[in-house]
Design an enzyme around this catalytic site. Structure first.
Site, mmCIF file in Angstrom:
data_model
loop_
_atom_site.group_PDB
_atom_site.id
_atom_site.type_symbol
_atom_site.label_atom_id
_atom_site.label_comp_id
_atom_site.label_asym_id
_atom_site.label_seq_id
_atom_site.Cartn_x
_atom_site.Cartn_y
_atom_site.Cartn_z
ATOM 1 N N TYR A 16 -26.520 6.933 9.565
ATOM 2 C CA TYR A 16 -25.849 5.638 9.657
ATOM 3 C C TYR A 16 -25.431 5.311 11.087
ATOM 4 O O TYR A 16 -24.317 4.841 11.330
ATOM 5 C CB TYR A 16 -24.635 5.605 8.719
ATOM 6 C CG TYR A 16 -25.014 5.391 7.274
ATOM 7 C CD1 TYR A 16 -25.184 4.107 6.768
ATOM 8 C CD2 TYR A 16 -25.230 6.460 6.418
ATOM 9 C CE1 TYR A 16 -25.561 3.895 5.446
ATOM 10 C CE2 TYR A 16 -25.613 6.261 5.096
ATOM 11 C CZ TYR A 16 -25.773 4.979 4.621
ATOM 12 O OH TYR A 16 -26.152 4.771 3.320
ATOM 13 N N TYR A 143 -22.828 1.864 -4.738
ATOM 14 C CA TYR A 143 -23.500 2.818 -3.854
ATOM 15 C C TYR A 143 -23.588 4.143 -4.595
ATOM 16 O O TYR A 143 -22.571 4.719 -4.987
ATOM 17 C CB TYR A 143 -22.757 3.013 -2.538
ATOM 18 C CG TYR A 143 -23.405 4.088 -1.688
ATOM 19 C CD1 TYR A 143 -24.553 3.812 -0.954
ATOM 20 C CD2 TYR A 143 -22.903 5.390 -1.665
ATOM 21 C CE1 TYR A 143 -25.185 4.812 -0.214
ATOM 22 C CE2 TYR A 143 -23.515 6.379 -0.931
ATOM 23 C CZ TYR A 143 -24.656 6.081 -0.200
ATOM 24 O OH TYR A 143 -25.275 7.065 0.526
ATOM 25 N N ASP A 235 -20.631 8.156 -12.191
ATOM 26 C CA ASP A 235 -20.834 8.752 -10.871
ATOM 27 C C ASP A 235 -19.473 9.099 -10.265
ATOM 28 O O ASP A 235 -18.805 8.257 -9.673
ATOM 29 C CB ASP A 235 -21.589 7.766 -9.982
ATOM 30 C CG ASP A 235 -21.844 8.307 -8.580
ATOM 31 O OD1 ASP A 235 -21.322 9.387 -8.245
ATOM 32 O OD2 ASP A 235 -22.566 7.641 -7.813
ATOM 33 N N LYS A 264 -19.710 16.002 -3.158
ATOM 34 C CA LYS A 264 -18.639 15.866 -2.171
ATOM 35 C C LYS A 264 -17.573 16.951 -2.289
ATOM 36 O O LYS A 264 -17.751 18.048 -1.809
ATOM 37 C CB LYS A 264 -18.044 14.462 -2.227
ATOM 38 C CG LYS A 264 -19.006 13.400 -1.683
ATOM 39 C CD LYS A 264 -18.316 12.117 -1.361
ATOM 40 C CE LYS A 264 -19.292 11.057 -0.849
ATOM 41 N NZ LYS A 264 -19.869 11.365 0.464
#
Length: 431
Positions: A16, A143, A235, A264
């Site tokens: 990114y 996302y 999610d 994560k």
């Protein structure tokens, strides 16, 4: 000898990041607790948990000790046809914490792959049952990752534009609120006959700008999907492991999904790992004498013994009284600071879910991810020894649970000072 910055620029391509205009990356040589230290000895408070992964702080000694022991016992084994204690124990421990219908664990490498596995499970579930269901329902602004399947079910944007014709068909609906539930139900009903599943980020859409919505409204949609026999993928890659103030966003809900995705914070930020859990019904659809009904999905480092061990250690820390107390304290501090921000003339749309606090810097310019204000804020916070990564004009805090009250107060104080200075034109973006 070239510096770390020079060596990095010569060989690395960062995520990114527009490499032509980004400037030098900050070389980090050590982490301890809430702090990261650069090659000049400067300390930074990691206020975003290094992209939302670090739960208990950097270089946590207990996790390190457990991983070191595992590294000297078993570092890797193929997970097709073999198994090991850390993977079995982690699945047992995690499933005990999830909704009762979650019965099986599938391992992968990261959040995107956890989502990919979930999507393939749902699509092949229908295929194995002889049903033609290939459409996906998802929220706008979603996302779910950067691989093609995960990207397909994420909101269409300039990020996905180069691949537009290569993404599969998705029916996008708005996130729910009291005023639009009937309209959303109509959209779901119209797509139901072809819908393989509905995938969603529960309560908080992270990358979209920490957009938040209510659990009761999501419950309503989930209940309706259940009535229409539409499978649900929850999610929890971002919201899992305490971020919402409870162990999982699922703990805010009365309805349960068919599939859940994790990554994560799963290993406490120590190393990559993804998990997809599912109901017995999903698993049973793949049980057959027909070999072609197998879920043909896997990764070289599936159920890495090292990552499983890190996750087990992180989960022990997460469930401890001290960590649970810290989470509640962070939630309370955020709530008190949110009240301060709500009265600030340069800040708007303050919102909080658990340990996640977000707010927007008032600007007359474009409020997208590419708003230049984000670059100004990012650089100014770095100067002050605080790592924040604004999403355009949207700022947010997702701190490690080990952050001390005074350290969090320091971050709050700097936020107010920086916002005031940027508003007054005392801080400018330097390229």
């Amino acid at each position: 000898m070239n510096s770390l910055k020079e060596r990095d620029k010569a060989v690395n391509w960062h995520p990114y990041t527009q490499m032509k205009t980004a400037g030098d990356a900050v070389p980090i040589i050590k982490g301890k607790g809430v702090y990261l230290y650069d090659d000049q000895g400067k300390a930074y408070i990691d206020a975003v948990s290094s992209w939302w992964v670090t739960l208990h702080g950097h270089a946590h000694p207990y996790i390190a000790e457990r991983v070191f022991h595992q590294l000297n016992t078993l570092e890797q084994v193929i997970f097709a046809g073999f198994t090991h204690e850390p993977a079995i124990q982690l699945s047992e421990n995690l499933l005990q914490l999830l909704p009762d219908n979650q019965k099986k664990t599938f391992y992968s490498d990261n959040g995107s792959t956890a989502v990919e596995a979930a999507l393939k499970m749902c699509i092949q579930y229908a295929y194995n049952k002889g049903q033609k269901k290939t459409k996906i329902l998802a929220f706008r602004n979603a996302y779910h990752g950067d691989t093609f399947g995960a990207m397909s079910v994420s909101g269409r944007s300039v990020w996905t534009q180069p691949f537009g014709n290569m993404l599969f068909e998705v029916v996008f609906i708005d996130t729910p609120n009291r005023g639009n539930l009937d309209r959303l139900k109509n959209q779901i009903r119209e797509a139901a006959s072809e819908a393989a599943c509905f995938i969603y980020e529960p309560l908080v859409q992270g990358a979209a700008g920490m957009l938040m919505y209510e659990a009761e409204d999501l419950n309503e949609l989930m209940k309706y999907c259940r009535e229409l026999q539409i499978l649900m993928i929850q999610d929890e890659v971002f919201t899992g492991f305490g971020r919402t103030g409870k162990l999982f966003a699922a703990n805010h809900l009365s309805e349960a999904p068919d599939i859940m995705c994790f990554s994560k914070g799963l290993t406490g930020g120590t190393m990559p790992m993804g998990i997809t859990t599912c109901s017995q019904d999903i698993f049973d659809a793949f049980l057959s004498d027909d070999q072609y009904k197998t879920l043909f999905h896997g990764h070289s480092f599936t159920a890495s013994p090292l990552a499983c061990t890190a996750a087990l250690a992180s989960m022990e820390l997460l469930l401890s009284d001290s960590t649970q107390t810290a989470i509640m304290r962070i939630c309370k501090q955020h709530s008190e600071f949110a009240a301060v921000l709500a009265g600030h003339p340069n800040i708007e749309k303050v919102r909080q879910t658990g340990t996640i606090l977000a707010f927007e810097f008032k600007t007359e310019k474009n409020t997208s991810y590419f708003n230049e204000t984000g670059k100004v804020l990012y650089k100014e916070f770095l100067k002050r020894g605080i790592i924040m990564r604004p999403l355009g004009n949207i700022m947010y805090l997702v701190p490690p649970y080990c952050i001390a009250p005074e350290e969090l107060d320091e971050v709050y104080r700097n936020i107010v000072e920086v916002v005031d200075q940027v508003s007054a034109g005392q801080v400018v973006c330097q390229h």
